[in-house]
Design an enzyme around this catalytic site. Structure first.
Site, PDB file in Angstrom:
ATOM      1  N   GLU A   1       0.026  11.550   4.092  1.00  0.00           N
ATOM      2  CA  GLU A   1       1.177  10.776   3.624  1.00  0.00           C
ATOM      3  C   GLU A   1       0.696   9.828   2.529  1.00  0.00           C
ATOM      4  O   GLU A   1      -0.163   8.979   2.773  1.00  0.00           O
ATOM      5  CB  GLU A   1       1.792   9.977   4.769  1.00  0.00           C
ATOM      6  CG  GLU A   1       2.924   9.051   4.359  1.00  0.00           C
ATOM      7  CD  GLU A   1       3.372   8.134   5.488  1.00  0.00           C
ATOM      8  OE1 GLU A   1       3.717   6.974   5.200  1.00  0.00           O
ATOM      9  OE2 GLU A   1       3.371   8.575   6.652  1.00  0.00           O
TER      10      GLU A   1
ATOM     11  N   ARG B   1       3.430   2.439  -2.506  1.00  0.00           N
ATOM     12  CA  ARG B   1       3.105   1.018  -2.489  1.00  0.00           C
ATOM     13  C   ARG B   1       2.414   0.671  -3.799  1.00  0.00           C
ATOM     14  O   ARG B   1       1.327   1.167  -4.093  1.00  0.00           O
ATOM     15  CB  ARG B   1       2.196   0.689  -1.304  1.00  0.00           C
ATOM     16  CG  ARG B   1       2.848   0.940   0.048  1.00  0.00           C
ATOM     17  CD  ARG B   1       1.919   0.609   1.179  1.00  0.00           C
ATOM     18  NE  ARG B   1       2.510   0.943   2.471  1.00  0.00           N
ATOM     19  CZ  ARG B   1       1.878   0.836   3.638  1.00  0.00           C
ATOM     20  NH1 ARG B   1       0.634   0.368   3.667  1.00  0.00           N
ATOM     21  NH2 ARG B   1       2.489   1.169   4.763  1.00  0.00           N
TER      22      ARG B   1
ATOM     23  N   LYS C   1      10.094   7.552  13.141  1.00  0.00           N
ATOM     24  CA  LYS C   1       8.870   6.761  13.045  1.00  0.00           C
ATOM     25  C   LYS C   1       9.029   5.497  13.894  1.00  0.00           C
ATOM     26  O   LYS C   1      10.057   4.814  13.803  1.00  0.00           O
ATOM     27  CB  LYS C   1       8.632   6.378  11.581  1.00  0.00           C
ATOM     28  CG  LYS C   1       7.478   5.388  11.368  1.00  0.00           C
ATOM     29  CD  LYS C   1       7.273   5.140   9.891  1.00  0.00           C
ATOM     30  CE  LYS C   1       6.195   4.095   9.640  1.00  0.00           C
ATOM     31  NZ  LYS C   1       5.847   3.963   8.219  1.00  0.00           N
TER      32      LYS C   1
END
Length: 224
Positions: free
Chosen positions: A42, A46, A137
């Site tokens: 993943e 950011r 999640k």
């Protein structure tokens, strides 16, 4: 589409979460993860560079998809539909968000883009079920209650499985994988940003080898 992505995530059991913005570094990191036994990655959106930074991250996702076709590549920290679109165009095979943004989820459902939105309360889980989502999640997992919370949620939500992320590390990932409603776990402890920045690919590979060797058969996902 959703079922295929979920299966790949569950089969991976561990989803390394990486922050990287240079194509070659992303490729080298992905290859070190694969050599260490990982089958998924993943790459998070950011950045402090704004739209330019997002574009660079999208290019990293595309580069890894081209260079490592056997690796399942997802995009993390997808906060809105705009980022979701960028990730989809880059070739991300699944999207992950820290929270539940209805507009982002609706965008993904409309286009058939697999998304794993973040939740940490029963109310948020119920909201996700209204959208037909049963793979979520759990974030921030350790702060929210960790494995105790997962076990508590298994009763009222037997149809839901989770990707716990946040506070997962080499000391506790096995206990998370042992929970029957854990589909896989995510974290950056095997590929921290500091090691990637220093291009310590061999060290990352060795970390992954040590981790994969500790995944016991009883930690396999067993749907309720």
């Amino acid at each position: 589409m959703f079922e295929e992505a979920e299966k790949k995530i569950r089969d991976a059991r561990i989803i390394p979460v990486a922050t990287v913005s240079e194509e070659q570094a992303a490729i080298d990191l992905a290859k070190s993860l694969q050599n260490g036994g990982m089958s998924a990655l993943e790459i998070t959106f950011r950045t402090a560079e704004g739209s330019k930074g997002y574009e660079k991250i999208a290019q990293c996702i595309s580069a890894v998809r081209r260079s490592c076709p056997g690796l399942t590549v997802g995009a993390g920290t997808v906060l809105n539909a705009g980022t979701a679109s960028l990730a989809e165009q880059a070739g991300a095979q699944f999207l992950v968000s820290p929270g539940f943004n209805s507009k982002t989820v609706e965008w993904c459902l409309k286009r058939g883009v697999p998304i794993v939105p973040g939740v940490c309360t029963p109310s948020e889980i119920e909201h996700a079920l209204e959208f037909g989502l049963t793979f979520l999640k759990l974030f921030p997992a350790e702060v929210c209650g960790g494995t105790r919370l997962l076990k508590a949620l298994a009763g009222p939500f037997p149809q839901v499985s989770f990707l716990p992320t946040g506070g997962i590390n080499g000391s506790n990932f096995e206990s998370y994988l042992s929970c029957r409603n854990t589909g896989a776990v995510g974290g950056s402890w095997m590929c921290p940003e500091s090691l990637a920045a220093e291009k310590k690919w061999r060290e990352i590979e060795e970390r992954c080898q040590e981790i994969t060797a500790r995944i016991r058969p009883e930690c396999a996902f067993h749907p309720a």
